[in-house]
Design an enzyme around this catalytic site. Structure first.
Site, short mmCIF file in Angstrom:
data_model
loop_
_atom_site.label_atom_id
_atom_site.label_comp_id
_atom_site.label_asym_id
_atom_site.label_seq_id
_atom_site.Cartn_x
_atom_site.Cartn_y
_atom_site.Cartn_z
N TYR A 1 0.87 -1.02 -0.10
CA TYR A 1 -0.02 -0.16 -0.04
C TYR A 1 0.83 1.30 -0.01
O TYR A 1 1.95 1.10 0.89
CB TYR A 1 -0.99 0.07 1.37
CG TYR A 1 -1.69 1.34 1.19
CD1 TYR A 1 -2.81 1.24 0.93
CD2 TYR A 1 -1.16 2.36 1.82
CE1 TYR A 1 -3.65 2.60 1.03
CE2 TYR A 1 -1.66 3.59 2.01
CZ TYR A 1 -3.11 3.84 1.56
OH TYR A 1 -3.60 5.00 1.59
N GLU B 1 -3.66 7.45 -3.83
CA GLU B 1 -3.63 6.05 -3.25
C GLU B 1 -3.34 4.98 -4.24
O GLU B 1 -3.94 4.91 -5.23
CB GLU B 1 -4.70 5.78 -2.53
CG GLU B 1 -4.56 4.57 -1.50
CD GLU B 1 -5.98 4.42 -0.72
OE1 GLU B 1 -6.06 4.79 0.42
OE2 GLU B 1 -6.90 3.90 -1.50
#
Ligand code: ADP
Ligand code: MG
Length: 396
Positions: A116, A204
């Site tokens: 991530y 993101e």
């Protein structure tokens, strides 16, 4: 403002951030053509403004998911056909799901490991801050709650901007080594540039992946822009997809009202954001659930109050409406006439609880009393909240 994954990936591509080859389809035919052109193992991905598509499924068919790996063009077509025009349900969409109008057909990547990485503005340090984790593919909120030690944070000094050491520190922190660490570090610096150049509020990549052949690729892309900066970016405004926006939120935006839909059953009509927040708080305090946040603004007009009522009434969950007005800039009698006009115009039948305070309050109350509408007056906020919760059937 939110955009789709495929639009985010187009931006990434322009900045040299590696993403899989892929194209967008709006019909099963197009999906098949793209799949034939790309060839090999592919992924069909529903494009909606919500995450969790991989685990999400069609509201009507729980076995059909929003992200699917296929090996034949005809299967890409079949999956596109299943998704297009149907509502996809994920933990981010709410129970009714969100209709899929486009699918992204892209090359499947052989994943060695998922990570991530993201960028947000940390208001505490006033720095654009990298968030990174080895727990890719998982929701970052869940990682933060369950394994906070697995999250790396790194703020960037706005005076220097992103430096090579930022990328290296994060890449090594995530366990990348040698050549792949270089690739990851470069990618992170580019991601920062995307954030700055587009006036993003969030960028993101979940998951960022290390492939079996040693490449570092963005498999997902989530980019949100700061609404207040959109005047500087007409080219980004063109990426807006109004069909993905909540119809009530859109109507409110057009009428210059701040409206956020929530899950409760008490519609709130309030002037001033602070008062709107405390109205929601006090409803919760007495055991109820607000159906929305709605700020008609300090200088609300009768027309805005009418639009506000209409927006609240479009929500089938609403069982009672609480009007909480402090007459400062807008006088209470003006607001009261607005409420009366609006209630008559929309043929209001549900319980309406009104708390008025401020300039010309007596005149305002008198107007409401003589209006012939069945309005429950309240003496103060607590009284108003209690009456609203009771009228709505004792809360959620
Ligand atoms: P969401 O976050 O909405 O669930 P993602 O784009 O993150 O959607 O996809 C979900 C999962 O599907 C990813 O974590 C990844 O494992 C897999 N996936 C997505 N795109 C690809 C791709 N191009 N190749 C291989 N796997 C993929
Ligand atoms: Mg994802």
């Amino acid at each position: 403002m939110k955009i789709h994954e495929f639009q985010g990936k187009e931006i990434f591509r322009r900045y040299g951030i590696p993403v899989p080859d892929g194209e967008i389809a709006t019909t099963p035919d197009e999906a098949q053509k793209i799949a034939e052109k790309l060839g090999g193992k592919l992924v069909v991905k529903a494009q909606i403004h919500a995450g969790g598509r991989g685990k999400g499924s069609l509201t009507k068919a729980a076995e059909i998911h929003g992200v699917k790996v296929v090996t034949e063009a005809k299967d890409a077509r079949a999956h596109a056909q299943a998704l297009l025009g149907n509502a996809l349900h994920t933990h981010q969409t709410g129970p009714e799901g969100q209709v899929v109008r486009r699918v992204l057909i892209e090359r499947a990547t052989d994943i060695a490991k998922e990570y991530y990485v993201g960028l947000v503005l940390d208001r505490e340090t006033a720095r654009v801050t990298f968030i990174a984790s080895t727990e890719g593919g998982m929701e970052i909120e869940k990682v933060a709650a369950e394994m906070p030690e697995k999250i790396l944070r790194l703020g960037v000094d706005p005076a220097t901007g992103v430096q090579a050491f930022h990328g290296r520190k994060l890449a090594y922190g995530l366990g990348f080594t040698g050549d792949t660490a270089n690739k990851a570090a470069k990618l992170l610096a580019k991601l920062y540039q995307v954030f700055i150049d587009t006036d993003a509020s969030l960028v993101e990549i979940n998951p960022l992946v290390l492939t079996k052949s040693g490449d570092v690729i963005a498999l997902d892309a989530k980019v949100n822009f700061d609404d207040n900066a959109m005047t500087r970016h007409p080219e980004l405004l063109a990426l807006r997809d109004v069909e993905e926006e909540d119809t009530r939120e859109r109507a409110a935006k057009d009428a210059e009202l701040s409206y956020v839909a929530l899950d409760g059953n008490i519609g709130c009509l309030v002037n001033g954001a602070g008062l709107a927040m405390s109205t929601m708080d006090i409803i919760k305090y007495v055991g109820g659930e607000p159906a929305n946040f709605l700020d008609v603004g300090g200088g609300a007009t009768a027309a805005q109050v009418t639009t506000a009522f209409k927006i609240i009434l479009q929500d089938p969950k609403v069982k009672a409406i609480l009007v909480n007005i402090f007459g400062g800039i807008a006088k209470c009698d003006v607001i009261a006439s607005g409420i009366i006009t609006a209630a008559k115009e929309v043929g209001l039948k549900m319980p309406l609880i009104v708390r008025l305070e401020g300039t010309n309050v007596e005149l305002g109350k008198k107007l409401l009393g003589e209006s012939g509408l069945s309005i429950t007056p309240a003496n103060d906020m607590l009284d108003a909240a209690k009456k609203a919760v009771k009228a709505a059937g004792g809360g959620k």
